[in-house]
Design a protein around this motif. Structure first.
Motif, short mmCIF file in Angstrom:
data_model
loop_
_atom_site.label_atom_id
_atom_site.label_comp_id
_atom_site.label_asym_id
_atom_site.label_seq_id
_atom_site.Cartn_x
_atom_site.Cartn_y
_atom_site.Cartn_z
N ASN A 146 45.81 88.95 4.73
CA ASN A 146 46.58 88.91 3.67
C ASN A 146 46.21 90.13 2.59
O ASN A 146 45.14 90.47 2.68
CB ASN A 146 46.19 87.50 2.78
CG ASN A 146 47.05 87.32 1.61
OD1 ASN A 146 48.20 86.95 1.70
ND2 ASN A 146 46.71 87.31 0.44
N HIS A 168 47.06 83.31 -2.32
CA HIS A 168 46.57 83.13 -1.14
C HIS A 168 44.86 83.65 -1.15
O HIS A 168 44.18 82.92 -0.41
CB HIS A 168 47.37 83.87 -0.16
CG HIS A 168 48.65 83.64 -0.02
ND1 HIS A 168 49.79 84.57 0.35
CD2 HIS A 168 49.41 82.47 -0.40
CE1 HIS A 168 51.01 83.88 0.40
NE2 HIS A 168 50.75 82.46 -0.09
N THR A 203 55.31 85.87 -0.17
CA THR A 203 55.26 85.60 1.03
C THR A 203 54.70 83.95 1.19
O THR A 203 53.90 84.04 0.43
CB THR A 203 54.88 86.45 2.12
OG1 THR A 203 53.58 86.87 1.74
CG2 THR A 203 55.69 87.82 2.06
N TYR A 207 51.35 84.93 6.19
CA TYR A 207 52.41 86.08 6.28
C TYR A 207 51.62 87.48 6.09
O TYR A 207 51.05 87.67 5.01
CB TYR A 207 53.71 86.01 5.60
CG TYR A 207 54.72 87.08 5.83
CD1 TYR A 207 55.85 86.61 6.21
CD2 TYR A 207 54.48 88.11 5.46
CE1 TYR A 207 56.99 87.68 6.32
CE2 TYR A 207 55.49 89.21 5.73
CZ TYR A 207 56.72 88.79 6.10
OH TYR A 207 57.82 89.85 6.19
N GLU A 209 51.23 90.85 4.77
CA GLU A 209 52.25 91.81 4.03
C GLU A 209 52.29 93.06 4.52
O GLU A 209 53.18 93.91 4.38
CB GLU A 209 51.83 91.64 2.69
CG GLU A 209 51.84 90.27 1.94
CD GLU A 209 50.97 89.65 2.02
OE1 GLU A 209 49.92 89.58 2.69
OE2 GLU A 209 51.03 88.56 1.15
MN MN Z 1 50.02 86.57 0.97
#
Ligand code: MN
Length: 447
Positions: A146, A168, A203, A207, A209
């Motif tokens: 992340n 996140h 996102t 996911y 980035e």
């Molecule tokens: Mn994220």
């Protein structure tokens, strides 16, 4: 014009007359930020002589939509859709050897943040802040990477205080902390605008980035393994700090002048202990002066991309969206619509509210209104809106805690339908125009 590192981007800026150098000695305490703020939106700046520091500083390298368009290699009007495309078509990263990674030219296991030119930006800031550090971490459960940017306050030679909003990274840290374990992190500083933009994508969890940067580059992002943590970082970065978020530790962080142009308050926050610093031989430090166009735009483009998709799903006749600078690029959305059915404007407003808790006031205008021109939008509100019929308010929904008018995040939402009624008699709302005006070239007439 795609580029793959801050250095490449600086030379592109230089070639296009968009980069100015400051040779005069500059103080990191307020002076650098003040100059950066004054030229924001006009030039990128490179400060070559910093008092008590030997590393130069750049700022404003992504400070306008035109610069971002140039970095993406698209027209200004295509930025948002291009970003949405990149997010829908991610490209896996590639791992490179340390010997080919510029960020490994210098390696130190004894971190002293004092060697870095870290500015104090605003009057009441709690201290020097790293504002352009892209933080890399992995989900302790899945191992998926992340990427996010956080304000990072220098608390000691190898300690940083960090604000982690509930997204996140906060989830990763909660999981690690519940087991009494530290969370490994790395912070990359000195990056090109496409990588910075990718880090700001909205996102879902799981996911990576970084894969958006690959899509924007048109080639995989090159990563290299860290020295002291099990993470990978951009090989072309100027500087990387490695470390860990300490479980069960909180220290006072803040205040900090934030994007809405108010101070985020001081309070106990998590702490990072740094374990290594790697860099190029002659690194360049990067800072984003908070609340400038650069800060706002890097958040706005990914938000506009998500907003456009969500609103279009509900109202296909929506053409484009804009999060205005006056609304801190978060709170005010302008939506352009090719209205075919009465009521579509209000539905678009509902969709915009549901797309993000930050959006507070939404204005919908017809396609003849330039949503990037505040005067044109105001004209539409002035002449196409009757408040009793076209304005509605939803009280006490979830908003943004950094909005000081909110009640600790509880916030009213307002929608304004500034579109022409479909049943208006012909000619009543016809905008005046002078035939031939667009084709006039003033230099043909003026001496
Ligand atoms: Mn994220």
């Amino acid at each position: 014009m795609t580029c793959f590192s801050l250095r490449q981007w600086l030379s592109v800026l230089e070639q296009n007359g968009c980069l100015r150098h400051v040779q005069k000695e500059v103080d990191l305490h307020y002076e650098l930020a003040a100059i950066g703020k004054k030229v924001a939106g006009r030039y990128a700046l490179q400060f070559n002589k910093i008092r008590n520091a030997s590393i130069p500083v750049v700022t404003g390298i992504a400070g306008t939509r035109d610069l971002l368009a140039m970095a993406m290699g698209v027209r200004r009007e295509q930025i948002v859709e291009h970003f949405a495309w990149a997010q829908a078509n991610p490209m896996e990263c590639v791992l490179v050897e340390a010997r080919t990674a510029p960020v490994k030219e210098k390696i130190s296991n004894d971190v002293d943040l004092q060697v870095l030119p870290i500015p104090v930006h605003h009057e009441k800031d709690g201290g020097p802040y790293i504002t352009a550090g892209v933080l890399i971490a992995k989900d302790p459960c899945t191992g998926v990477r992340n990427i996010s940017i956080h304000r990072l306050q220098v608390l000691g030679p190898n300690r940083l205080g960090i604000l982690i909003l509930p997204r996140h990274l906060s989830y990763f840290f909660r999981v690690a902390e519940a087991e009494g374990k530290p969370l490994e992190i790395a912070i990359a500083i000195g990056l090109d605008p496409l990588l910075l933009l990718a880090s700001q994508a909205l996102t879902p969890l799981g996911y990576d980035e970084f894969t958006i940067a690959g899509a924007l580059y048109g080639r995989p992002l090159e990563l290299v393994k860290c020295e002291t943590v099990d993470l990978e970082v951009p090989a072309q970065a100027e500087i990387v700090l490695e470390g860990r978020l300490l479980p069960g530790v909180r220290e006072i962080e803040g205040p900090f002048g934030e994007y809405p142009k108010y101070y985020g308050p001081a309070s106990p926050k998590p702490v990072i202990e740094l374990t290594a610093m790697t860099s190029r031989r002659d690194p360049i430090f990067q800072t984003i002066v908070p609340a400038t166009k650069e800060h706002l735009l890097l958040g706005a483009i990914p938000r506009e991309a998500s907003l456009l998709q969500i609103v279009k799903n509900t109202v296909p006749n929506v053409l484009s969206v804009h999060l205005t600078p006056g609304g801190a690029c978060r709170y005010h959305a302008i939506i352009s619509i090719d209205k075919q059915n009465e009521g579509e404007a209000k539905n678009a407003i509902f969709a915009a509210f549901s797309s993000s808790q930050e959006i507070k006031h939404v204005v919908v205008v017809d396609k003849d209104v330039d949503i990037f021109n505040p005067e044109d939008v105001e004209w539409a509100i002035a002449t196409r809106c009757q408040a009793g019929r076209d304005v509605f308010i939803v009280e006490r929904a979830l908003g943004n805690k950094l909005d000081p008018s909110s009640d600790n995040g509880l916030s009213d939402k307002m929608g304004i339908d500034a579109t022409v009624p479909l049943d208006a008699e012909p000619g009543r709302f016809e905008r005046i125009r002078i035939p031939g005006e667009e084709a006039i070239r003033l230099e043909d007439y003026l001496d």
